[in-house]
Design an enzyme around this catalytic site. Structure first.
Site, short mmCIF file in Angstrom:
data_model
loop_
_atom_site.label_atom_id
_atom_site.label_comp_id
_atom_site.label_asym_id
_atom_site.label_seq_id
_atom_site.Cartn_x
_atom_site.Cartn_y
_atom_site.Cartn_z
N HIS A 78 0.84 -1.20 0.00
CA HIS A 78 0.00 0.00 0.00
C HIS A 78 0.87 1.25 0.00
O HIS A 78 0.68 2.16 -0.82
CB HIS A 78 -0.91 -0.02 1.23
CG HIS A 78 -1.78 1.18 1.38
ND1 HIS A 78 -3.14 1.12 1.31
CD2 HIS A 78 -1.48 2.49 1.61
CE1 HIS A 78 -3.65 2.33 1.48
NE2 HIS A 78 -2.66 3.19 1.67
N GLU A 79 1.84 1.29 0.91
CA GLU A 79 2.69 2.48 1.01
C GLU A 79 3.68 2.57 -0.15
O GLU A 79 3.95 3.66 -0.66
CB GLU A 79 3.42 2.50 2.36
CG GLU A 79 2.50 2.50 3.57
CD GLU A 79 1.42 3.58 3.56
OE1 GLU A 79 1.60 4.63 2.91
OE2 GLU A 79 0.38 3.37 4.21
N HIS A 82 2.08 4.22 -3.09
CA HIS A 82 2.06 5.69 -3.03
C HIS A 82 3.37 6.27 -3.58
O HIS A 82 3.35 7.24 -4.35
CB HIS A 82 1.86 6.17 -1.59
CG HIS A 82 0.47 6.02 -1.09
ND1 HIS A 82 -0.62 6.63 -1.67
CD2 HIS A 82 -0.02 5.32 -0.03
CE1 HIS A 82 -1.72 6.32 -0.99
NE2 HIS A 82 -1.38 5.52 0.01
#
Length: 170
Positions: A78-79, A82
């Site tokens: 998820h990170e 980004h």
């Protein structure tokens, strides 16, 4: 500050996941993305944050310790997504189409905006406030802003100003 000590095996599992997903991105884009720095400094109920300019990922050590592999499988990609979206597309909405595409098509994980981990151990105290129709719970930060006269909050239902309901923090 009392820091949680992350076992080496868990740190290695984080790095293994990061490198595996980073390799997928490198292959997809034919770009040699640098490995982001991993810090175990995230606090509160957030599982992690991506620091775009610094090219680093901050993970919540308490939630990592409590959830281990599910945390790694969900939060690390998820990170990373980004960071990759920022590198490829610039500033775009944080969980927009580009991020969703990066998660699902490139990193091959389902795109979920929020985690579902139990947060009781990292959740801060709340303070009770009343309006005309219900009881609300404000965070310590919001409560302190009210006490200092910096902010006021209103109920979304009835529109009344929230008033501190004196008592102990929950």
């Amino acid at each position: 500050m009392n820091k949680a000590r992350i076992p080496i095996a868990l740190q290695q599992a984080v790095m293994r996941c990061l490198r595996e997903k980073l390799q997928l991105a490198r292959q997809h884009f034919s770009v040699e993305f640098p490995e982001p720095k991993i810090l175990y400094q995230q606090r509160g109920t957030s599982a992690g944050t991506a620091w775009l300019q610094a090219w680093e990922i901050r993970l919540n050590p308490v939630l990592l310790m409590e959830n281990q592999q599910p945390f790694i499988d969900e939060v690390v990609p998820h990170e990373l997504a980004h960071l990759l979206v920022f590198r490829q597309f610039g500033r775009v909405p944080p969980h927009g189409n580009e991020w969703r595409w990066m998660m699902e098509s490139v990193l091959q994980v389902s795109a979920s905006r929020t985690h579902q981990f139990e947060i009781a151990s990292v959740q801060s105290k709340t303070y009770p406030y009343r309006c005309g129709c219900q009881l609300h719970q404000l965070t310590v930060r919001r409560h302190n802003r009210v006490m200092r006269g910096e902010s006021e909050y209103r109920c979304r239902q009835c529109g009344d100003k929230l008033k501190f309901f004196a008592g102990e923090p929950v």
